[in-house]
Design a protein around this motif. Structure first.
Motif, PDB file in Angstrom:
ATOM      1  N   ARG A  95     -14.875  -1.768  -0.514  1.00 61.56           N
ATOM      2  CA  ARG A  95     -15.741  -0.790  -1.109  1.00 61.56           C
ATOM      3  C   ARG A  95     -16.563  -0.645  -1.940  1.00 61.56           C
ATOM      4  N   SER A 133      -2.322  12.808  -0.885  1.00 64.10           N
ATOM      5  CA  SER A 133      -2.764  12.763  -2.800  1.00 64.10           C
ATOM      6  C   SER A 133      -4.355  12.958  -2.788  1.00 64.10           C
ATOM      7  N   ARG A 226       1.457   1.458  13.027  1.00 65.00           N
ATOM      8  CA  ARG A 226       1.500   2.202  11.902  1.00 65.00           C
ATOM      9  C   ARG A 226       1.730   3.313  11.937  1.00 65.00           C
TER      10      ARG A 226
HETATM   11  N1  COA Z   1       1.421   8.207   3.083  1.00 65.55           N
HETATM   12  C1  COA Z   1       0.364   8.721   1.146  1.00 65.55           C
HETATM   13  N2  COA Z   1      -0.087   7.819   1.222  1.00 65.55           N
HETATM   14  C2  COA Z   1      -0.124   7.296   1.064  1.00 65.55           C
HETATM   15  C3  COA Z   1       0.839   5.434   2.338  1.00 65.55           C
HETATM   16  C4  COA Z   1       1.220   7.096   2.747  1.00 65.55           C
HETATM   17  N3  COA Z   1       1.735   6.274   3.996  1.00 65.55           N
HETATM   18  N4  COA Z   1      -0.158   5.075   1.846  1.00 65.55           N
HETATM   19  C5  COA Z   1      -1.454   4.498   0.101  1.00 65.55           C
HETATM   20  N5  COA Z   1      -1.305   6.061   0.253  1.00 65.55           N
HETATM   21  C6  COA Z   1      -1.781   6.121  -1.584  1.00 65.55           C
HETATM   22  C7  COA Z   1      -1.123   5.621  -2.031  1.00 65.55           C
HETATM   23  O1  COA Z   1      -0.450   6.726  -2.917  1.00 65.55           O
HETATM   24  C8  COA Z   1      -2.502   6.161  -3.168  1.00 65.55           C
HETATM   25  O2  COA Z   1      -2.261   7.924  -3.566  1.00 65.55           O
HETATM   26  P1  COA Z   1      -2.015   7.631  -5.373  1.00 65.55           P
HETATM   27  O3  COA Z   1      -2.762   7.175  -5.996  1.00 65.55           O
HETATM   28  O4  COA Z   1      -2.183   9.670  -5.115  1.00 65.55           O
HETATM   29  O5  COA Z   1      -0.371   7.754  -5.241  1.00 65.55           O
HETATM   30  C9  COA Z   1      -3.142   6.369  -2.826  1.00 65.55           C
HETATM   31  O6  COA Z   1      -2.931   5.944  -1.260  1.00 65.55           O
HETATM   32  C10 COA Z   1      -4.522   4.184  -2.634  1.00 65.55           C
HETATM   33  O7  COA Z   1      -2.768   3.696  -2.213  1.00 65.55           O
HETATM   34  P2  COA Z   1      -3.306   1.825  -2.812  1.00 65.55           P
HETATM   35  O8  COA Z   1      -1.687   1.704  -2.355  1.00 65.55           O
HETATM   36  O9  COA Z   1      -3.344   1.532  -4.006  1.00 65.55           O
HETATM   37  O10 COA Z   1      -4.360   1.718  -1.782  1.00 65.55           O
HETATM   38  P3  COA Z   1      -4.588   0.246  -1.356  1.00 65.55           P
HETATM   39  O11 COA Z   1      -6.409   0.052  -1.002  1.00 65.55           O
HETATM   40  O12 COA Z   1      -4.200  -0.735  -1.840  1.00 65.55           O
HETATM   41  O13 COA Z   1      -4.752   0.060   0.338  1.00 65.55           O
HETATM   42  C11 COA Z   1      -4.160   1.312   2.247  1.00 65.55           C
HETATM   43  C12 COA Z   1      -5.210   0.701   1.600  1.00 65.55           C
HETATM   44  C13 COA Z   1      -3.668   3.116   1.714  1.00 65.55           C
HETATM   45  C14 COA Z   1      -5.264   2.232   3.232  1.00 65.55           C
HETATM   46  C15 COA Z   1      -3.282   0.422   3.027  1.00 65.55           C
HETATM   47  O14 COA Z   1      -1.986   0.625   3.683  1.00 65.55           O
HETATM   48  C16 COA Z   1      -4.472  -0.646   3.648  1.00 65.55           C
HETATM   49  O15 COA Z   1      -4.951  -1.657   3.247  1.00 65.55           O
HETATM   50  N6  COA Z   1      -4.208  -0.684   5.252  1.00 65.55           N
HETATM   51  C17 COA Z   1      -5.345  -1.866   5.772  1.00 65.55           C
HETATM   52  C18 COA Z   1      -4.704  -1.711   6.793  1.00 65.55           C
HETATM   53  C19 COA Z   1      -4.823  -0.409   8.158  1.00 65.55           C
HETATM   54  O16 COA Z   1      -4.652   0.314   7.693  1.00 65.55           O
HETATM   55  N7  COA Z   1      -4.525  -0.938   9.225  1.00 65.55           N
HETATM   56  C20 COA Z   1      -5.300   0.137  10.438  1.00 65.55           C
HETATM   57  C21 COA Z   1      -5.957   0.610  10.587  1.00 65.55           C
HETATM   58  S1  COA Z   1      -6.053   1.449  11.566  1.00 65.55           S
END
Ligand code: COA
Ligand code: NAP
Length: 301
Positions: A95, A133, A226
């Motif tokens: 990002r 959100s 997930r």
């Molecule tokens: N359900 C709904 N909303 C969710 C969520 C869930 N399971 N997990 C995170 N969010 C929301 C958060 O609440 C936040 O929104 P808000 O500010 O309105 O509350 C927003 O998403 C960002 O969350 P944050 O935890 O700050 O994001 P991050 O940048 O640290 O992480 C993700 C990104 C959420 C995608 C995290 O799951 C990740 O790092 N994933 C990588 C690994 C992965 O997903 N692998 C599978 C690939 S298919």
């Protein structure tokens, strides 16, 4: 005369964990990617890790990039040990363009070339649109779609425009029939599929090929954990897939190997669906997926 040949959908070897394969049977020449260098986002785990391994087993050196330096450092050690090739672990958040630029510069200082970019980093979770959100929707688009554009543009400007190159985008079939609880990832991946075509058209004259792979459900991955893989397994849902099983990471890596190699020299602007036919037949039941999501939400509270 009876045949002892394996069936045409026989999967190659794989292991569920983020470890290298204990044994590997070559289907293509082991020198298919000899002398090439690949930059793989999210290469420290899951599908990206296996793509790195299979490329390295075919003579390629790699740079694996993610937010967590410990994860990519440990993965690089395993990859070097299993393949004898070079693997440079670097930290970047797709990002944030500057972190990617720094990683690309470091990679070019080390290898003096980058031939292949695999845009594999992604974020996903199950969530109904009504509970999602605006920031959560944006966050997934930032990682998947913006991350893919950022890395592609930086590599193009820094190297591919002058030397040619290959871009491979890992997407998904989620948007093909509007998968429930997946508006964020489905929209993000559909935009990447469009980007594959746009960039293939614009950058083809510079000898840059741009393609994609849309995997279906793949075992031994964070994505599968997930998105309710265990629950789907327990109710026999994989039997509804035409090939009646999950895919494995090595299968996806073999598709990636084909698309980035000279075997695909006249292929650009296409997305290869590698899903055993699942997007056409897997049920897309709002009620049952919502039930599963609600019970997981209750457990996590
Ligand atoms: N359900 C709904 N909303 C969710 C969520 C869930 N399971 N997990 C995170 N969010 C929301 C958060 O609440 C936040 O929104 P808000 O500010 O309105 O509350 C927003 O998403 C960002 O969350 P944050 O935890 O700050 O994001 P991050 O940048 O640290 O992480 C993700 C990104 C959420 C995608 C995290 O799951 C990740 O790092 N994933 C990588 C690994 C992965 O997903 N692998 C599978 C690939 S298919
Ligand atoms: P995974 O192991 O979680 O892979 C995602 C990788 O992306 C992780 O290594 C993660 O590392 C990295 N990443 C996440 N956010 C990042 C960011 N902002 N910057 C840099 N790196 C980031 O999941 P996977 O299941 O193997 O998925 C790999 C790809 O396949 C994804 O594109 C996914 O959408 C696609 N796919 C998977 C399936 C499946 O069944 N698994 C199905 C269809 C499509 P860090 O956390 O260290 O950053």
């Amino acid at each position: 005369m009876s045949s002892t040949l394996p069936p045409p959908d026989q999967p190659p070897e794989d292991v569920e964990s983020d470890d290298c394969l204990p044994a590997y049977t070559y289907l293509y020449s082991p020198t298919l990617l000899q002398g090439r260098v690949a930059f793989i986002t999210g290469g420290g785990s899951g599908i990206g890790f296996r793509i790195a391994e299979i490329f390295m087993r075919h003579g390629c050196d790699t740079i694996i990039v993610s937010r967590n330096i410990q994860r990519v450092t440990e993965a690089a050690e395993k990859l070097r040990g299993a393949t004898g090739r070079h693997c440079l672990p670097l930290t970047a958040d797709v990002r944030q363009p500057q972190t990617l630029t720094d990683a690309v510069e470091e990679a070019l200082r080390t290898f003096s070339r980058i031939d292949i970019l695999v845009n594999n980093a992604a974020g996903n979770f199950l969530c109904p649109a009504s509970s999602l959100s605006c920031n959560a929707f944006k966050n997934v688009l930032d990682i998947d779609t913006m991350g893919t554009f950022n890395a592609s543009k930086i590599l193009y400007e820094r190297y591919f425009r002058d030397h040619g190159g290959v871009i491979l985008n890992i997407t998904a079939t989620l948007s093909y029939k509007g998968s429930v609880l997946q508006v964020h990832a489905g929209s993000a991946k559909a935009a990447i599929d469009a980007m594959t075509k746009h960039l293939a058209v614009e950058w083809g004259p510079c000898k840059v090929r741009v393609n994609g792979i849309a995997p279906g459900p793949i075992g031994g991955t964070e994505g599968m954990r997930r998105l309710g893989g265990a629950a789907a397994e327990s109710i026999g849902m994989w039997d509804t897939i035409p090939l009646q099983r999950l895919g494995n990471k090595t299968e996806v890596a073999h598709g990636a190997l084909f698309l980035v190699s000279p075997l695909a020299s006249y292929v650009t602007g296409t997305t290869l669906v590698m899903d055993g036919g699942s997007w056409m037949t897997l049920p897309n039941h709002m009620a049952s997926v919502l039930d599963r999501w609600s019970s997981e939400m209750r457990k996590s509270k």
